[in-house]
Every structure is written in C-alpha cells, then in structure tokens.
Write a protein that holds these residues in place. Sequence first.
Motif, short mmCIF file in Angstrom:
data_model
loop_
_atom_site.label_atom_id
_atom_site.label_comp_id
_atom_site.label_asym_id
_atom_site.label_seq_id
_atom_site.Cartn_x
_atom_site.Cartn_y
_atom_site.Cartn_z
N THR A 21 0.83 -1.21 0.00
CA THR A 21 0.00 0.00 0.00
C THR A 21 0.87 1.26 0.00
OG1 THR A 21 -0.13 -0.12 2.40
CG2 THR A 21 -1.96 -1.08 1.16
N ASN A 22 2.19 1.08 0.06
CA ASN A 22 3.10 2.22 0.13
C ASN A 22 3.80 2.49 -1.20
OD1 ASN A 22 4.69 -0.04 0.12
ND2 ASN A 22 6.07 0.65 1.74
N LYS A 23 3.29 1.92 -2.28
CA LYS A 23 3.82 2.22 -3.61
C LYS A 23 2.68 2.16 -4.61
CE LYS A 23 6.52 -0.60 -5.84
NZ LYS A 23 7.64 -1.48 -6.21
N PRO A 24 2.82 2.84 -5.74
CA PRO A 24 1.73 2.82 -6.73
C PRO A 24 1.57 1.45 -7.38
CG PRO A 24 3.63 4.04 -7.57
CD PRO A 24 3.93 3.69 -6.15
N LEU A 25 0.35 1.17 -7.80
CA LEU A 25 0.04 -0.06 -8.53
C LEU A 25 -0.58 0.30 -9.88
CD1 LEU A 25 -1.81 -2.19 -5.79
CD2 LEU A 25 0.64 -2.14 -6.27
N LYS A 97 2.88 9.99 -7.52
CA LYS A 97 3.07 10.95 -6.43
C LYS A 97 2.36 10.53 -5.15
CE LYS A 97 2.47 15.85 -5.32
NZ LYS A 97 2.05 17.18 -5.83
N TYR A 98 1.11 10.04 -5.28
CA TYR A 98 0.28 9.78 -4.10
C TYR A 98 0.17 8.31 -3.71
CZ TYR A 98 -1.03 14.66 -4.58
OH TYR A 98 -1.00 16.03 -4.67
N LYS A 99 0.91 7.43 -4.41
CA LYS A 99 0.94 6.00 -4.09
C LYS A 99 -0.46 5.38 -4.17
CE LYS A 99 5.27 6.65 -3.03
NZ LYS A 99 5.86 7.43 -4.10
N ARG A 100 -1.17 5.68 -5.22
CA ARG A 100 -2.50 5.13 -5.48
C ARG A 100 -2.38 4.04 -6.54
NH1 ARG A 100 -4.02 7.13 -0.88
NH2 ARG A 100 -5.24 9.04 -0.90
N SER A 101 -3.52 3.57 -7.02
CA SER A 101 -3.49 2.58 -8.09
C SER A 101 -4.33 3.05 -9.27
CB SER A 101 -4.00 1.22 -7.59
OG SER A 101 -5.35 1.30 -7.21
N ALA A 102 -3.91 2.64 -10.45
CA ALA A 102 -4.65 2.93 -11.68
C ALA A 102 -5.08 1.60 -12.28
CB ALA A 102 -3.78 3.70 -12.67
N ALA A 134 5.77 1.95 -10.12
CA ALA A 134 4.56 1.18 -9.87
C ALA A 134 4.80 -0.32 -10.04
CB ALA A 134 3.44 1.63 -10.80
N LEU A 135 4.16 -1.08 -9.17
CA LEU A 135 4.12 -2.53 -9.32
C LEU A 135 2.95 -2.86 -10.22
CD1 LEU A 135 5.26 -5.29 -8.27
CD2 LEU A 135 3.46 -5.20 -6.51
N ILE A 136 3.18 -3.70 -11.24
CA ILE A 136 2.11 -4.06 -12.17
C ILE A 136 1.39 -5.28 -11.61
CG2 ILE A 136 1.54 -4.80 -14.51
CD1 ILE A 136 4.76 -2.99 -14.03
N GLU A 170 7.45 -6.36 -11.65
CA GLU A 170 8.19 -5.11 -11.48
C GLU A 170 8.51 -4.51 -12.85
OE1 GLU A 170 8.94 -3.48 -8.77
OE2 GLU A 170 8.68 -4.97 -7.16
N ASN A 171 8.50 -3.20 -12.93
CA ASN A 171 8.87 -2.49 -14.15
C ASN A 171 10.38 -2.37 -14.19
OD1 ASN A 171 9.35 -0.73 -16.24
ND2 ASN A 171 7.85 0.80 -15.60
N LYS A 172 11.02 -3.15 -15.09
CA LYS A 172 12.48 -3.13 -15.18
C LYS A 172 12.98 -2.26 -16.33
CE LYS A 172 13.76 -6.79 -12.27
NZ LYS A 172 12.70 -7.51 -11.82
#
Length: 194
Positions: A21-25, A97-102, A134-136, A170-172
Amino acid sequence: MRCTNILGTTYRFTNNYDLPTNKPLIIVTNHQSMYDIPPLIWYMRKHHPKFVSKKELGKGIPSVSFNLVHGGSALIDRKDGKSALIEIGKLGSYIEKYKRSAVIFPEGTRSRDGHPKPFKPMGLKMLLKKAPSALIVPISINNSWKLVQFGQFPMGLGSKVSFDVQQPIENKGDLDELIIQIESSVTNGVNSFK
C-alpha cells in the motif's frame, strides 16, 4: 454487486500476493462487462483504484459518473488519441506521487464472449512511463460477460464471476517486453473461451 446476487451471481476474488500500500500499482485486466468495475473497486479498495475510462461515462450514470469525474480517474476521448494519452499521463503522475493505483483495460473495449481481445499498448505504456516505480498487477476476469450476454435485459442468471490476481511484475524498463509479459499473464488466466 449484492443486487446481482439475487440473480444467482457469485463473485470470487483470489489474491495470493501481499500487494503493497506504500507504492503505486498499475492494475491491468481484461474487460468483459461493466460488472468488472464494482468488484475491482471493492476488493482493491485499500489501494484507492482510479480508472482509465471513456469520457461518455463521465455523465448520466448516478454515482458512477460523479466518482469518475471527481475521484481522480482519467476520462479519455477514444477518438482523440493525443489528448487521451495526455490524460492517462496525468493519471500516471498522480498515482506515482500519491501511491495510489490505476486500473486500465488495454483491450480498449469489452469482450462480448469472454475471449480476450489483443492489447492496445499505448495507454498502458504511458502509465508505465509516468509511474515507473509502480508494481504491475495483472488480473484475469472470467464470466462477467455472461451477465450481459442478452444485453441489459434479461440479465444472465447464475453467473460465477471470478477475479484472479496473477503474479505481480516489477517495471524493469523494457516497456515493449513488459507489455508482452503482462498481456500473456492476463490472458493465460482467462478460461471462458477454453
């Protein structure tokens, strides 16, 4: 969701992964009906999901339109690719910026028979560029198309709708290869057409 239970619809959401919950998804999923959306909002609620949605949904639908317009989602004009990418880019910057998810449905439209459509990669690529940390999270949706196989009325009875979270990625940096990997992960979990 609960209203559709009256019709015998059941929902199963399987997630075997501890999503941070502390990084964007970036949640990437296939799209079978409008009934994909409420379960994603409910089951992913602690990640504050925002949607990439066609602009037509931004008016006329009680509560849905209000939330899309005022909740931070990207409303895009599918006939204007340039402005659509700008809006998706803003959403990517916001979640970074806000560590939300899209949530994005890269097929571009709903599958009417459960069979996945090929991904249109430009919107997803823009999200990946604007939210590089972001984690995919690939999610495979099955059987929600059966709710609307006859249109809005009569609705399908006894549908067993499932949402399966696949291995997060992970986005590499190699976005073209990453998109191929994401598409494969999503579509391999779709079994409606097998």
